[in-house]
Motif scaffolding. Sequence first.
Motif, PDB file in Angstrom:
ATOM      1  N   PRO A   3      25.675  99.054  -4.834  1.00  0.00           N
ATOM      2  CA  PRO A   3      24.869  98.305  -5.808  1.00  0.00           C
ATOM      3  C   PRO A   3      25.499  96.926  -6.010  1.00  0.00           C
ATOM      4  CG  PRO A   3      25.373 100.516  -6.623  1.00  0.00           C
ATOM      5  CD  PRO A   3      26.233 100.294  -5.416  1.00  0.00           C
TER       6      PRO A   3
ATOM      7  N   GLY B  92      13.717  98.351  -5.948  1.00  0.00           N
ATOM      8  CA  GLY B  92      14.974  97.732  -5.490  1.00  0.00           C
ATOM      9  C   GLY B  92      14.751  96.496  -4.657  1.00  0.00           C
TER      10      GLY B  92
ATOM     11  N   MET C 195      20.476  88.032  -6.661  1.00  0.00           N
ATOM     12  CA  MET C 195      19.944  88.956  -7.658  1.00  0.00           C
ATOM     13  C   MET C 195      20.934  89.156  -8.814  1.00  0.00           C
ATOM     14  SD  MET C 195      18.636  92.780  -6.787  1.00  0.00           S
ATOM     15  CE  MET C 195      16.996  92.669  -6.188  1.00  0.00           C
TER      16      MET C 195
ATOM     17  N   LEU D 200      16.840  92.712   3.396  1.00  0.00           N
ATOM     18  CA  LEU D 200      18.275  93.071   3.378  1.00  0.00           C
ATOM     19  C   LEU D 200      18.799  93.295   4.789  1.00  0.00           C
ATOM     20  CD1 LEU D 200      19.035  95.831   0.704  1.00  0.00           C
ATOM     21  CD2 LEU D 200      20.132  93.608   0.941  1.00  0.00           C
TER      22      LEU D 200
END
Length: 259
Positions: A140, A66, A85, A72
């Motif tokens: 997500p 991930g 992304m 992040l």
Amino acid sequence: MKNYENLDIEIKDGVYWLTLNRPEARNALDASMLNEIDQAIDEAEQEENVKVIIIQGAGDKSFAAGADIKQLNARKPLEALVPGMQGLYNKIENCKKVTVAAVSGYALGGGCELALACDIRIAAKNAKFGLPELNLGIIPGAGGTQRLSRIIGKGRALDMILTGKIIDGEEAERIGLATYYTSEKELAAKAEAVAAEISKKGPVAIQLAKFAVHKGYDIDEGTAMWIEKLSQAVAFGTEDKKEGTSAFIEKRKATFKNR
Ligand code: CAA
């Protein structure tokens, strides 16, 4: 070919092998790796003899774990609005080459979303697919909420996203998340075999078929049918169509020329 810090690239038999190579961090996708994937996709697009890109992870533990959680952690709200992304994965989906994810080990969060953006997913027995973003207080954000539900259906996608559960390769194939399921040992050979089958086709037809499926998927069927018709009209104008149909009639193998 460029030299990459976090990717291994090899071109073999018309296949562009893109290996995510940061196994010490389970191939987590940090900014520099994403930037390199972006460049590698451009490079593969320009390789005339390449018809298929196979994406895999280095090491036997992980395809990709991930987005890089350390990066992040520092990210601000407006930074989620840049293409990032999600933009890269859209580019992969729209790429004119066929993309295959060969998944061994963890494909979590952005790693799972990378596999979802590929045209075909091949799962090894030890594959572990999941979207655990809610455990981190986020969702997500690289196509997972949309592509997963389109691929496995809304109910199953919501279950995976809301519980964060991780499923293995066999389960992934059973519910349609993975296209094929194989042993770890056979994963590369299976990916190679799928790529070899695709590589027999003409590049224009490959590109038009991908275009019609992807672009038609999200719109009303009538308009999508017109996308198919117009794509077919383009195919009818190619030398490859003349060659493919003539080869059948003359009982010989077609030699496609990409025009
Ligand atoms: N980001 C940054 N570093 C990561 C990482 C990630 N996503 N996943 C693993 N790593 C690092 C670990 O921090 C560890 O580093 P150190 O050795 O420096 O401590 C190293 O990789 C090995 O990890 P583990 O010791 O945890 O290895 P494991 O084999 O026991 O577990 C794992 C592997 C199950 C993948 C576990 O590392 C894990 O749960 N990783 C996070 C998975 C995750 O939550 N992914 C979603 C990210 S958010 C996202 O992707 C958002 C989006 O939609 C774009």
